[in-house]
Design a protein around this motif. Sequence first.
Motif, short mmCIF file in Angstrom:
data_model
loop_
_atom_site.label_atom_id
_atom_site.label_comp_id
_atom_site.label_asym_id
_atom_site.label_seq_id
_atom_site.Cartn_x
_atom_site.Cartn_y
_atom_site.Cartn_z
N ASP A 195 -15.61 -1.61 15.78
CA ASP A 195 -15.18 -0.64 14.77
C ASP A 195 -16.33 0.28 14.35
N GLU A 196 -17.54 -0.27 14.30
CA GLU A 196 -18.69 0.52 13.86
C GLU A 196 -19.21 1.47 14.93
N TYR A 197 -19.41 0.97 16.15
CA TYR A 197 -20.02 1.77 17.21
C TYR A 197 -19.01 2.55 18.04
N GLY A 198 -17.80 2.08 18.11
CA GLY A 198 -16.77 2.76 18.89
C GLY A 198 -16.71 2.32 20.34
N GLU A 199 -15.62 2.65 20.97
CA GLU A 199 -15.36 2.23 22.35
C GLU A 199 -16.41 2.75 23.33
N SER A 200 -16.95 3.93 23.08
CA SER A 200 -17.90 4.54 24.02
C SER A 200 -19.21 3.76 24.14
N SER A 201 -19.51 2.90 23.17
CA SER A 201 -20.74 2.10 23.21
C SER A 201 -20.62 0.82 24.02
N PHE A 202 -19.42 0.50 24.45
CA PHE A 202 -19.20 -0.77 25.15
C PHE A 202 -18.93 -0.56 26.64
N ARG A 203 -19.47 -1.48 27.45
CA ARG A 203 -19.28 -1.46 28.90
C ARG A 203 -18.69 -2.81 29.31
N THR A 204 -17.81 -2.79 30.30
CA THR A 204 -17.24 -4.03 30.82
C THR A 204 -17.57 -4.16 32.29
N PHE A 205 -17.82 -5.38 32.72
CA PHE A 205 -18.10 -5.63 34.13
C PHE A 205 -17.86 -7.10 34.46
N ILE A 206 -17.64 -7.34 35.72
CA ILE A 206 -17.42 -8.71 36.20
C ILE A 206 -18.78 -9.28 36.62
N LEU A 207 -19.12 -10.42 36.05
CA LEU A 207 -20.39 -11.07 36.39
C LEU A 207 -20.28 -11.84 37.69
N GLU A 208 -19.15 -12.51 37.88
CA GLU A 208 -19.01 -13.37 39.06
C GLU A 208 -17.54 -13.70 39.30
N ARG A 209 -17.16 -13.71 40.54
CA ARG A 209 -15.83 -14.19 40.92
C ARG A 209 -16.00 -15.62 41.41
N CYS A 210 -15.06 -16.47 41.04
CA CYS A 210 -15.18 -17.88 41.39
C CYS A 210 -13.81 -18.51 41.51
N LYS A 211 -13.79 -19.75 41.99
CA LYS A 211 -12.54 -20.49 42.06
C LYS A 211 -12.04 -20.75 40.65
N PRO A 212 -10.72 -20.80 40.46
CA PRO A 212 -10.18 -21.04 39.12
C PRO A 212 -10.69 -22.32 38.46
N ASN A 213 -10.89 -23.38 39.25
CA ASN A 213 -11.35 -24.64 38.66
C ASN A 213 -12.85 -24.63 38.34
N GLU A 214 -13.58 -23.58 38.73
CA GLU A 214 -15.02 -23.48 38.43
C GLU A 214 -15.32 -22.50 37.30
N CYS A 215 -14.29 -21.85 36.79
CA CYS A 215 -14.50 -20.79 35.78
C CYS A 215 -15.23 -21.27 34.54
N VAL A 216 -14.87 -22.44 34.04
CA VAL A 216 -15.50 -22.94 32.82
C VAL A 216 -16.99 -23.18 33.04
N LEU A 217 -17.34 -23.81 34.14
CA LEU A 217 -18.76 -24.08 34.42
C LEU A 217 -19.55 -22.80 34.64
N ARG A 218 -18.95 -21.85 35.34
CA ARG A 218 -19.64 -20.59 35.60
C ARG A 218 -19.78 -19.77 34.32
N LYS A 219 -18.77 -19.83 33.47
CA LYS A 219 -18.87 -19.14 32.18
C LYS A 219 -20.00 -19.73 31.35
N GLN A 220 -20.09 -21.06 31.32
CA GLN A 220 -21.17 -21.70 30.56
C GLN A 220 -22.54 -21.33 31.14
N PHE A 221 -22.64 -21.26 32.46
CA PHE A 221 -23.89 -20.85 33.10
C PHE A 221 -24.30 -19.46 32.61
N TRP A 222 -23.38 -18.51 32.63
CA TRP A 222 -23.70 -17.15 32.21
C TRP A 222 -23.96 -17.05 30.71
N MET A 223 -23.26 -17.86 29.93
CA MET A 223 -23.53 -17.87 28.50
C MET A 223 -24.95 -18.36 28.21
#
Length: 135
Positions: A57-85
């Motif tokens: 709300d403060e900075y607006g949509e133009s300040s944000f970027r979206t991108f995919i960090l990694e594609r993985c198997k569905p059963n590995e998503c939680v572990l890969r998300k924790q790795f990137w976090m």
Amino acid sequence: MPVIRKYRSGVWCIANASNSKKYVGASTVSAINGYKYCLWCLKAGICHNFSLQMDWDEYGESSFRTFILERCKPNECVLRKQFWMNKLKVRNYLYGYNIKLATDGILGKKYLPRAEKEHKYPRNAAEYRTIRRTK
């Protein structure tokens, strides 16, 4: 010739260019649909993440970027998300918007009292503004 991706599921990121904070998410069905849904919630003003919504709300949509960090198997998503976090340190409110561990939302785990005290996340808008002013 089109590129064929092996997996549609994966880990994605929404990054704020104004303050370098990031939000890491994952989707077991489609990574693109995952971050599109998050963007839709932000635009509608109903995002579950209070800090992310306030900055949107403060900075607006133009300040944000979206991108995919990694594609993985569905059963590995939680572990890969924790790795990137962990790698991007997004659970620290100075660097990111993530509040819970990657496994919290999926497995229904509750916060540990120690972890909640350690991170000191704001409970309301006034606390959030106070933290932002002290940086």
